[in-house]
Design a protein around this motif. Structure first.
Motif, short mmCIF file in Angstrom:
data_model
loop_
_atom_site.label_atom_id
_atom_site.label_comp_id
_atom_site.label_asym_id
_atom_site.label_seq_id
_atom_site.Cartn_x
_atom_site.Cartn_y
_atom_site.Cartn_z
N GLN A 176 -1.93 4.74 10.68
CA GLN A 176 -1.53 4.29 9.35
C GLN A 176 -0.24 3.47 9.42
O GLN A 176 -0.08 2.47 8.71
N HIS B 101 0.17 4.36 -0.09
CA HIS B 101 -0.29 5.41 0.82
C HIS B 101 0.33 5.20 2.20
O HIS B 101 0.89 6.12 2.81
N HIS B 102 0.29 3.96 2.67
CA HIS B 102 0.90 3.63 3.96
C HIS B 102 2.42 3.78 3.89
O HIS B 102 3.07 4.24 4.85
N ASN C 67 0.86 -1.18 0.00
CA ASN C 67 0.00 0.00 0.00
C ASN C 67 0.90 1.24 0.00
O ASN C 67 1.56 1.53 0.99
N TYR D 60 3.46 7.35 4.37
CA TYR D 60 3.40 7.74 5.78
C TYR D 60 4.65 7.24 6.51
O TYR D 60 5.28 7.98 7.28
N THR E 194 -1.01 0.03 10.80
CA THR E 194 -1.67 -0.78 9.76
C THR E 194 -0.65 -1.30 8.76
O THR E 194 -0.69 -2.46 8.34
N PHE E 195 0.28 -0.43 8.38
CA PHE E 195 1.31 -0.81 7.41
C PHE E 195 2.18 -1.94 7.96
O PHE E 195 2.44 -2.94 7.29
#
Length: 297
Positions: A38, A7-8, A5, A11, A41-42
């Motif tokens: 985030q 996006h992650h 991901n 971050y 989650t990553f």
């Protein structure tokens, strides 16, 4: 493992680059809680943590450092792409990254590359200085295109790269004051203050061995990884230092010192290192040719 991901990943990249969640959140214009979520989650998706959390501070662990290297390259290339798409003059979009190890004399490096830089005026040249091992890691992830070093790749090294011998130079010794009439080289080095190359230099061990063989015992007053810094201290009369004979005239003029002797038994060798997977060799070949021509004269 799930698909990455990005996006992650972005971050994570900002947290690693800035050194804290709070700083990354400020850049992203979100709350620290959002960034922290985030990031968690990553790490959960990857199946391992990327940071060691010590006293409320984040430190990249081994996997984190590798991830950060790749993330840096990914987002650097993304920024380049945006620049290319916004640039109407497409001939000015190519970038060539050259790595130089700390011990390479800057004037010699200039002699190697300045002709190529003038010839390929449509290319943006990026020059990075780092340790030999650091640059090899950058080469492995295509963050560096070409390396100039004082050593080649050791046999058995698991690096997908080519090593090219450029040439070698004997070493000369320099001092702020010329030798007096009763001093002889190399005996004069006994008990003299000496500025020594650091352990990252390819000639450090050869120089130490030569001194021992010649039964010379100078007083080592300082060690330097950076060759320019070593010469600067030499110019201020902190001690004798050695540099390639190929640039002796430049060293004497630039640093206002005198060559007090030369050792043919000591030499520094120079190499170019390129990645095997690269399809574009024109720039590399031009630099290699220029460097070899310098040593053939």
């Amino acid at each position: 493992m799930h698909h990455l991901n990005y996006h992650h990943l972005y971050y994570f990249y900002l947290v690693a680059r800035e050194g804290s969640i709070a700083k990354a959140a400020k850049l992203l214009h979100v709350t620290p809680q959002t960034v922290s979520g985030q990031l968690s989650t990553f790490e959960s998706q990857l199946g391992y943590s990327l940071f060691d959390r010590i006293n409320k501070r984040l430190y990249l662990n081994a996997k984190g450092k590798v991830t950060y290297q790749y993330a840096s390259e990914i987002f650097h290339k993304g920024n380049q792409l945006a620049e290319i798409l916004n640039n109407s003059d497409e001939v000015n979009t190519k970038e060539f990254v050259i790595g130089i190890t700390n011990g390479i004399p800057k004037v010699l490096f200039y002699d190697f590359v300045h002709g190529t830089m003038r010839k390929f005026a449509n290319v943006r040249f990026v020059i990075r200085e780092d340790s030999f091992d650091g640059l090899l890691k950058e080469l492995a992830i295509n963050a560096v295109d070409f390396i100039v070093a004082d050593r080649g790749i050791a046999p058995g090294t698991q690096v997908n790269a080519n090593s090219y011998f450029l040439g070698e130079s004997s070493l000369s010794f320099f001092a702020k004051q010329p030798l007096s009439a009763n001093q002889r080289f190399p005996d004069c080095l006994n008990h003299m203050p000496l500025l020594m190359q650091g352990n990252t230099s390819g000639i450090r061990h050869a120089l130490s061995s030569w001194l021992a063989t010649e039964q010379l015992y100078p007083k080592i007053v300082a060690e330097f990884d950076d060759s320019a810094l070593l010469k600067l201290f030499g110019s201020e009369n902190f001690g004798v230092f050695c540099a390639p004979s190929a640039i002796a005239e430049h060293v004497e003029k630039q640093y206002d010192v005198h060559c007090i002797g030369k050792s043919e038994a000591l030499s520094e060798r120079y190499y170019a290192i390129t990645g095997k997977s690269r399809a574009e060799y024109t720039l590399s070949e031009d630099i290699i040719g220029s460097a070899r021509e310098i040593f053939s004269n």
